[in-house]
Design an enzyme around this catalytic site. Structure first.
Site, PDB file in Angstrom:
ATOM      1  N   ARG A  40       7.658 -23.393 -22.968  1.00  0.00           N
ATOM      2  CA  ARG A  40       7.439 -24.117 -21.716  1.00  0.00           C
ATOM      3  C   ARG A  40       6.369 -25.197 -21.886  1.00  0.00           C
ATOM      4  NH1 ARG A  40       5.483 -18.932 -21.367  1.00  0.00           N
ATOM      5  NH2 ARG A  40       3.416 -18.519 -20.437  1.00  0.00           N
ATOM      6  N   ASP A  99      -2.546 -13.106 -22.318  1.00  0.00           N
ATOM      7  CA  ASP A  99      -1.599 -11.992 -22.439  1.00  0.00           C
ATOM      8  C   ASP A  99      -1.812 -11.037 -21.264  1.00  0.00           C
ATOM      9  OD1 ASP A  99      -0.001  -9.875 -23.137  1.00  0.00           O
ATOM     10  OD2 ASP A  99      -0.864  -9.584 -25.134  1.00  0.00           O
ATOM     11  N   GLY A 131       2.493 -14.654 -19.059  1.00  0.00           N
ATOM     12  CA  GLY A 131       1.655 -14.445 -20.231  1.00  0.00           C
ATOM     13  C   GLY A 131       2.270 -15.019 -21.493  1.00  0.00           C
ATOM     14  N   HIS A 134      -1.442 -23.861 -20.832  1.00  0.00           N
ATOM     15  CA  HIS A 134      -1.139 -22.911 -19.760  1.00  0.00           C
ATOM     16  C   HIS A 134      -2.319 -22.779 -18.798  1.00  0.00           C
ATOM     17  CE1 HIS A 134       2.310 -21.696 -22.252  1.00  0.00           C
ATOM     18  NE2 HIS A 134       1.463 -21.944 -23.237  1.00  0.00           N
ATOM     19  N   GLU A 152      -0.844 -18.752 -23.472  1.00  0.00           N
ATOM     20  CA  GLU A 152      -1.306 -18.211 -22.199  1.00  0.00           C
ATOM     21  C   GLU A 152      -1.998 -16.869 -22.410  1.00  0.00           C
ATOM     22  OE1 GLU A 152      -2.609 -18.319 -19.528  1.00  0.00           O
ATOM     23  OE2 GLU A 152      -1.109 -18.702 -17.976  1.00  0.00           O
ATOM     24  N   HIS A 196       1.800 -26.719 -18.265  1.00  0.00           N
ATOM     25  CA  HIS A 196       3.255 -26.924 -18.315  1.00  0.00           C
ATOM     26  C   HIS A 196       3.853 -27.015 -16.913  1.00  0.00           C
ATOM     27  CE1 HIS A 196       4.007 -22.786 -17.026  1.00  0.00           C
ATOM     28  NE2 HIS A 196       3.036 -22.428 -17.853  1.00  0.00           N
TER      29      HIS A 196
END
Length: 215
Positions: A61, A90, A23, A158, A88, A10
């Site tokens: 995103r 965590d 995250g 991500h 993404e 992104h």
């Protein structure tokens, strides 16, 4: 051009700009991130690429970046599939903290270890190894069959979820993938063989936008 797999991190998010561990938290793109996504769409259009199916995470995103890219390419909108398997990594208790706050709480050496270790998760969070354990099976079950069928596929996700996938595609070691940086909204264009091996890889990158490592 057919049988292409394109991976796109992104564009810059509001928390990337503030150097905050993001995250699975859900900030949107900055103005710069919007411009980066437009650039990605235009450069992919310039490559003559159109997509038959698109995958993204459940985080806005990545979704917003994908929407902009597809809008810039134009033509028929492909099927878009959202799944948390592409979220993404965590960051657990690091989420919402910037690097200075994290260092004050746990110390610089420990924070660096969590960021750059392959298999050491932060408190309450995931390691890159944990992220790979959900991303790689999802790819094999849901994404690869489309590529194998000769379709063009784009994945907007991500930094760490894409690292986990790149590690699998390029057969990289844990250390090699930790050294791999992904620029924001810089498409990674793959051509894969019928067995799923990488036959060709190109990164379409601007002169700025390298990875902050914070999601």
């Amino acid at each position: 051009m057919t049988n292409r797999l394109v991976l796109v991190r992104h564009g810059e998010s509001e928390w990337n700009k503030k150097n905050i561990f993001t995250g699975i938290r859900n900030p949107d793109l900055t103005d710069k991130g919007l411009i980066e996504a437009v650039w990605a769409g235009r450069v992919l259009k310039g490559e003559g690429l159109h997509f038959d199916v698109a995958f993204t995470s459940k985080l806005k995103r990545a979704q917003h970046t994908l929407d902009i890219i597809l809008g810039e390419i134009g033509g028929d909108i492909p099927e878009v599939i959202e799944d948390p398997a592409l979220n993404e990594r965590d960051y657990g208790e690091l989420s919402g903290l910037n690097k200075d706050q994290a260092r004050e709480r746990w110390g610089e050496e420990q924070v660096l270890s969590w960021r750059r270790s392959y298999d050491e998760p932060p408190p309450g969070g995931e390691s890159l190894k944990d992220t790979a354990a959900r991303v790689q099976p999802y790819y094999l079950e849901h994404i690869w069959p489309h590529v194998a069928a000769g379709k063009n596929v784009i994945v907007s996700a991500h930094g760490n979820s894409l690292r986990a996938l790149i590690m699998f595609l390029e057969k990289l070691s844990p250390q090699e993938i930790l050294d791999r940086e992904l620029a924001t909204a810089a498409p990674q264009v793959y051509r894969l063989s019928h067995t799923g091996d990488v036959a060709e890889h190109r990164e379409l990158v601007r002169s700025e936008g390298r990875d902050s490592g914070l999601g």
